[in-house]
Design an enzyme around this catalytic site. Sequence first.
Site, mmCIF file in Angstrom:
data_model
loop_
_atom_site.group_PDB
_atom_site.id
_atom_site.type_symbol
_atom_site.label_atom_id
_atom_site.label_comp_id
_atom_site.label_asym_id
_atom_site.label_seq_id
_atom_site.Cartn_x
_atom_site.Cartn_y
_atom_site.Cartn_z
ATOM 1 N N LEU A 400 3.933 -1.165 -7.566
ATOM 2 C CA LEU A 400 3.012 -1.753 -6.341
ATOM 3 C C LEU A 400 4.029 -2.812 -5.706
ATOM 4 C CD1 LEU A 400 -0.459 -2.655 -6.532
ATOM 5 C CD2 LEU A 400 0.864 -3.676 -4.830
ATOM 6 N N GLU A 402 6.023 -2.797 -1.991
ATOM 7 C CA GLU A 402 6.279 -2.052 -0.602
ATOM 8 C C GLU A 402 7.946 -2.371 -0.332
ATOM 9 O OE1 GLU A 402 2.199 -2.764 -0.902
ATOM 10 O OE2 GLU A 402 3.757 -4.090 -1.260
ATOM 11 N N ASP A 427 -1.914 -2.688 6.512
ATOM 12 C CA ASP A 427 -2.125 -3.936 6.297
ATOM 13 C C ASP A 427 -1.243 -4.516 5.263
ATOM 14 O OD1 ASP A 427 -4.559 -2.404 6.549
ATOM 15 O OD2 ASP A 427 -5.194 -4.266 7.542
ATOM 16 N N ILE A 429 2.080 -3.511 4.620
ATOM 17 C CA ILE A 429 3.406 -3.173 5.069
ATOM 18 C C ILE A 429 4.535 -4.089 5.072
ATOM 19 C CG2 ILE A 429 3.336 -2.955 7.329
ATOM 20 C CD1 ILE A 429 5.123 -0.373 7.282
ATOM 21 N N PRO A 431 5.484 -6.831 3.298
ATOM 22 C CA PRO A 431 6.685 -7.202 2.409
ATOM 23 C C PRO A 431 7.840 -6.379 2.522
ATOM 24 C CG PRO A 431 4.448 -7.158 0.976
ATOM 25 C CD PRO A 431 4.090 -6.798 2.564
ATOM 26 N N HIS A 471 -7.697 -4.047 5.920
ATOM 27 C CA HIS A 471 -7.532 -2.609 5.853
ATOM 28 C C HIS A 471 -7.957 -1.988 7.065
ATOM 29 C CE1 HIS A 471 -8.532 -3.825 1.588
ATOM 30 N NE2 HIS A 471 -7.868 -2.685 1.396
#
Length: 670
Positions: A400, A402, A427, A429, A431, A471
């Site tokens: 987990l 990105e 929402d 993306i 990192p 989201h």
Amino acid sequence: MDKIKFPKDFLLKAYRTIVFSRTIDEKEMTLLKQGKIFFHLSGPGHEAVQVAMALAMKSNYDWAYPYYRDLAFSLAYGSTPLEIFLENMNRVEGPSSHGRQMPSHYGNKNLRIVGQSSPTGTQYLQAVGTAMGAKKSGSDEIVYVSSGEGATSEGEFFEALNWSNREKFPIIFLIQNNHFAISVPFKDQVAGNSLYDLTSGYNNFLRIQIDGTDFVKSYEASLKAVEYARSGKGPVLIEADCVRLFPHSSSDDQKKYRNADEIENEKKRDPIPQLEKYLIENNFCTLEEIEIIKKEIKNEVNFAADEAEKGNQPDPLRVTENVFSPIVNIRKENFVEPSHTGKKIVIVDAVNHALHEEMARNEKILIYGEDVADGKGGVFTATKGLSTAFGNKRVFNSPLAEASIVGTAIGLSIYGYKPVVEIQFGDYIWPAVMQIRDELTMLRYRTDGDFSCPVVIRVAVGGYIRGGLYHSQSIEGFFAHMPGIWIAFPSNAADAKGLLKTAIREDNPILFCEHKGLYRQQFAASHEPDENYLIPFGLASIKKKGSDVTIVTWGFLVQRSLEAAKKLEADGVSVEVIDLRTIIPWDKETVFNSVKKTGKVLIAHEDNITGGFGAEISASIMENCFQYLDAPVVRVAAKDSPVPFAPILENLVLPQESDITSALKKLSSL
């Protein structure tokens, strides 16, 4: 490991390379003062461990992701002094960037040295991706990645350690600890004041702590590291204690943060006198022979610099070449939209079917991301059945993280794979933005086409699902500002399948936006296209022809626009609705032709109105079609607000059919 018996030729080769590196550094400082180069990042004090590592590896077989002090490594790996000067003088013959990148960012396609960028630490995850590729291919290639200790404070360093340790990837992390990140001392960077201790929890790592100024010890450690990584035992982390004999860069004055005694003491650990002492004491050469070698090298370096100065400046007419790939596999010329006769499907199934078909067609495709493997098959089931059909080596779950997903995908694509990765929500993306903006979109440009990374990033976006603040985001306007990436945003199942299949076959990196509010909507369902259906990027679809007003839209608002157009038809207003389908590139020809016909245009999109992509379209229409306009360009978009959770609030922030209808009525009356 038994003590190594060094041949004389080998030791003299190492010594010459170290001296070459130092002499080039000194020459570059002179050239800087003469205005012949414009920037310099130095390597003195780091040469011994770099040369040791390069000589332990296989040039043009193994892979290298160096950092900006790795001059000595690059030379030992096969780069020439002439090539170094050509690059540092920004000549087109320079092998790293051909004049596009700053000096000291080493790269060489022929040697498998990947041309580097300037952000610290981004190279770790790319190197992990390339190591992943080597392991998946069954090769014994290894990957070298290096940095100073300062860059290990970046979170992507620990993401890289985690993934490579868990999967036992063949990668060597060489951390050259010179105790200063520009001016910040090591004690203010690393907990416990030791990277060796800090990384003790990674059980598959071979961890080595060495004096990086001692060539003999460094070479012994390098051989051990290479053997460990190449044998498949796992990754290696070397913390090499080095000294920084020059300032951080030509823009730095280390006297501002280091006292004179400290700087003088560092010189006592200079790798060159240490190796000279070893050579003389062990009868490999005499002091007189050393002086002859130094004089020869100085002459060769001066000659290389003079020759580099004769090199060619980059061609100004090519300044924007290789922002995008010159290769477009699916072109819009002569494209004819076929009739689809397949079973009616929704968007999420169209995406799934496209992935199945393309994976069967191309064994180099790898699909990964959070929760993508079976039994989950993705949080929206878009990847359902893929890992069962094609195996967990080709379809697998990622951590987990990105940045890890995108960074490793870049490294895999450099190796030759075709990664199609998933970011679960737009929402989340963010990192990965460093990897996307500074690496994915720029690698082709900064190496002038020597390297490319045609990664496909699938991402669920958009609101209208009661997803609340985190989201519901539309992200296409943000990424459209990054030259080098194509963006797709389908509004129906047929387009989703055709565009995704095209995206996977194209040579550019692509952000593929899938509106989660459309995934299972019946109004977005279509008869399924066959496996040969490929939609060219940059080709809009006229969803409804009209003569009085043009609507330009995409994504969720295509259906809302069609509903509004139908209401206006009852009032005698003929509305043309254009679905862009792709944001980058976007179909200016179709839009401009429609505007010239109707004289009035409304742009409808879900993203915030300020800075949304509609502003770009509006500006282009004003610049190219002003004389045809009978009214100002109008935009309908989300309010400049996060998308709230309560339905009554979400409905107010996001554009509704009534907003489009109202705007159309006002516009048509002008």
